[in-house]
Design an enzyme around this catalytic site. Structure first.
Site, mmCIF file in Angstrom:
data_model
loop_
_atom_site.group_PDB
_atom_site.id
_atom_site.type_symbol
_atom_site.label_atom_id
_atom_site.label_comp_id
_atom_site.label_asym_id
_atom_site.label_seq_id
_atom_site.Cartn_x
_atom_site.Cartn_y
_atom_site.Cartn_z
ATOM 1 N N CYS A 113 -13.454 61.282 -34.972
ATOM 2 C CA CYS A 113 -13.155 62.272 -36.024
ATOM 3 C C CYS A 113 -11.693 62.693 -36.041
ATOM 4 C CB CYS A 113 -14.032 63.505 -35.837
ATOM 5 S SG CYS A 113 -15.770 63.096 -35.753
ATOM 6 N N HIS A 253 -11.854 69.827 -39.242
ATOM 7 C CA HIS A 253 -12.832 68.735 -39.317
ATOM 8 C C HIS A 253 -14.166 69.308 -39.792
ATOM 9 C CE1 HIS A 253 -15.168 65.282 -38.721
ATOM 10 N NE2 HIS A 253 -15.827 65.748 -37.674
ATOM 11 N N ASN A 283 -20.405 64.954 -42.878
ATOM 12 C CA ASN A 283 -19.390 64.659 -41.861
ATOM 13 C C ASN A 283 -18.999 63.186 -41.994
ATOM 14 O OD1 ASN A 283 -17.977 64.025 -39.518
ATOM 15 N ND2 ASN A 283 -19.323 65.184 -38.155
#
Ligand code: COA
Length: 326
Positions: A113, A253, A283
């Site tokens: 990520c 994030h 996500n």
């Protein structure tokens, strides 16, 4: 040393929308659980045959258009992804060919990520030294291809998309003020795909045991995410000589709204200064922050002179935080 600015951004989301209601029909879950436990309402999923480089190409074209940079002017391509088209060659090389350029450096970067911010930080070093003038950093993920659609603890969270940025030297106040990268391999077992690498190559057993799908210990990650993000923010602000109240816009994030909220609260930012797209996009690992940045720029939420804080946390474990003056 030269300063690096983001000269243009772009993003691309696949057409297919998968809602929480759709998921209710596929697994034992509920819209209520997904919304309240994660903040996600819907997400985009790639079409059959669509791979990360296809998403990367669309996002790159838009970023290059925004930066007014032609493919032949690029000096280097960095693709951040945990879902490369294949183990090798690099998706960056596949993208290079799609963009119709030859010869320039191209490589993939795997920092889960945190990949987009790792990519920007690495790219900015080449700008700083004067070695390169136009660097394309792309984060592209087709996570739906490594998700176990029978595992309700992951399949409701992850999604597909790509975001890109063109880095250039800056000759005014705009550009990266500070950045900070970190990692902690003691948490490597918290999220990942066990098989398909050199440790556990593909075999009938690995396929039978669903070892080619992502496994995640969400709870363990959750606790470390909030702490690591706050620490990363503090270090990046300190390095830039900045305080919380000097930040105009925060792009975290997009893992879970229950991670974003306490982090934003800690730095005392109003809700309207915090970029949220996980309700619509889920996500997207490395692509989350890249897509969110492009959406915020195009929606006029980020203005010239704004100090923008971008912070990520993800598998590895990895984390990254960057402050940029727009
Ligand atoms: N629908 C309904 N119930 C679900 C579910 C789903 N999709 N997924 C899990 N559950 C259930 C579990 O089985 C568990 O049930 P039990 O109590 O009967 O055993 C219960 O919900 C709670 O599960 P838990 O895993 O403790 O939930 P959580 O509150 O931790 O939320 C995550 C799960 C994954 C959303 C959360 O842990 C998270 O966001 N973690 C961080 C992820 C992250 O940062 N990743 C970074 C790399 S991308």
């Amino acid at each position: 040393m030269r300063k690096t600015k983001i000269a243009g951004t772009g993003s691309y989301l696949p057409e297919k929308v998968l809602t929480n209601a759709d998921l209710e029909k596929m697994i034992d879950t509920s819209d209520e659980w997904i919304r309240t436990r994660t903040g996600i309402k819907e997400r985009r999923i790639v079409a059959q045959g669509q791979a990360s480089s296809d998403l990367a190409y669309e996002a790159s074209r838009k970023a290059m258009q925004a930066a007014q940079v032609k493919a032949e002017e690029l000096d280097m391509i960095i693709v951040a992804t945990i879902t490369p088209d294949m183990i090798f060659p690099a998706t960056a090389c596949v993208l290079q060919e799609k963009l119709g350029v030859k010869g320039i450096a191209a490589f993939d970067l795997e920092a889960a990520c945190s990949g987009f911010l790792y990519g920007i930080t690495i790219g900015s070093q080449f700008i700083a030294t004067g070695m390169y003038d136009n660097i394309l950093v792309v984060a592209a993920e087709a996570l739906s291809k490594i998700i176990d659609w029978k595992d309700r603890s992951t399949c409701v969270i992850f999604a597909d998309g790509a975001g890109a940025a063109v880095l250039q030297p800056s000759f005014d106040n705009s550009g990266i003020i500070s950045n900070y990268l970190g990692a902690d391999g003691t948490g490597a077992d918290l999220v990942g795909v066990p098989a398909g690498g050199s440790r556990l190559p593909a075999s009938q057993e690995t396929v039978r045991d669903r070892q080619h799908y992502m496994k995640m210990r969400g709870n363990g990650l959750f606790k470390r995410a909030v702490k690591a993000m706050i620490q990363a923010i503090d270090v990046s602000l300190e390095k830039g000589g900045l305080t919380y109240n000097e930040i105009d816009f925060f792009i975290p994030h997009q893992a879970n709204i229950r991670i974003i909220n306490p982090v934003a609260k800690r730095i005392g930012l109003d809700k309207n200064k915090v970029c949220i797209n996980l309700d619509q996009c889920g996500n997207m690992s490395a692509a989350s922050v890249a897509v969110a940045l492009d959406q915020a720029v195009r929606e006029g939420k980020i203005k010239k002179g704004d100090k923008v804080l971008l912070t990520c946390f993800g598998g590895g474990l990895t984390w990254a935080s960057l402050v940029i003056e727009w």
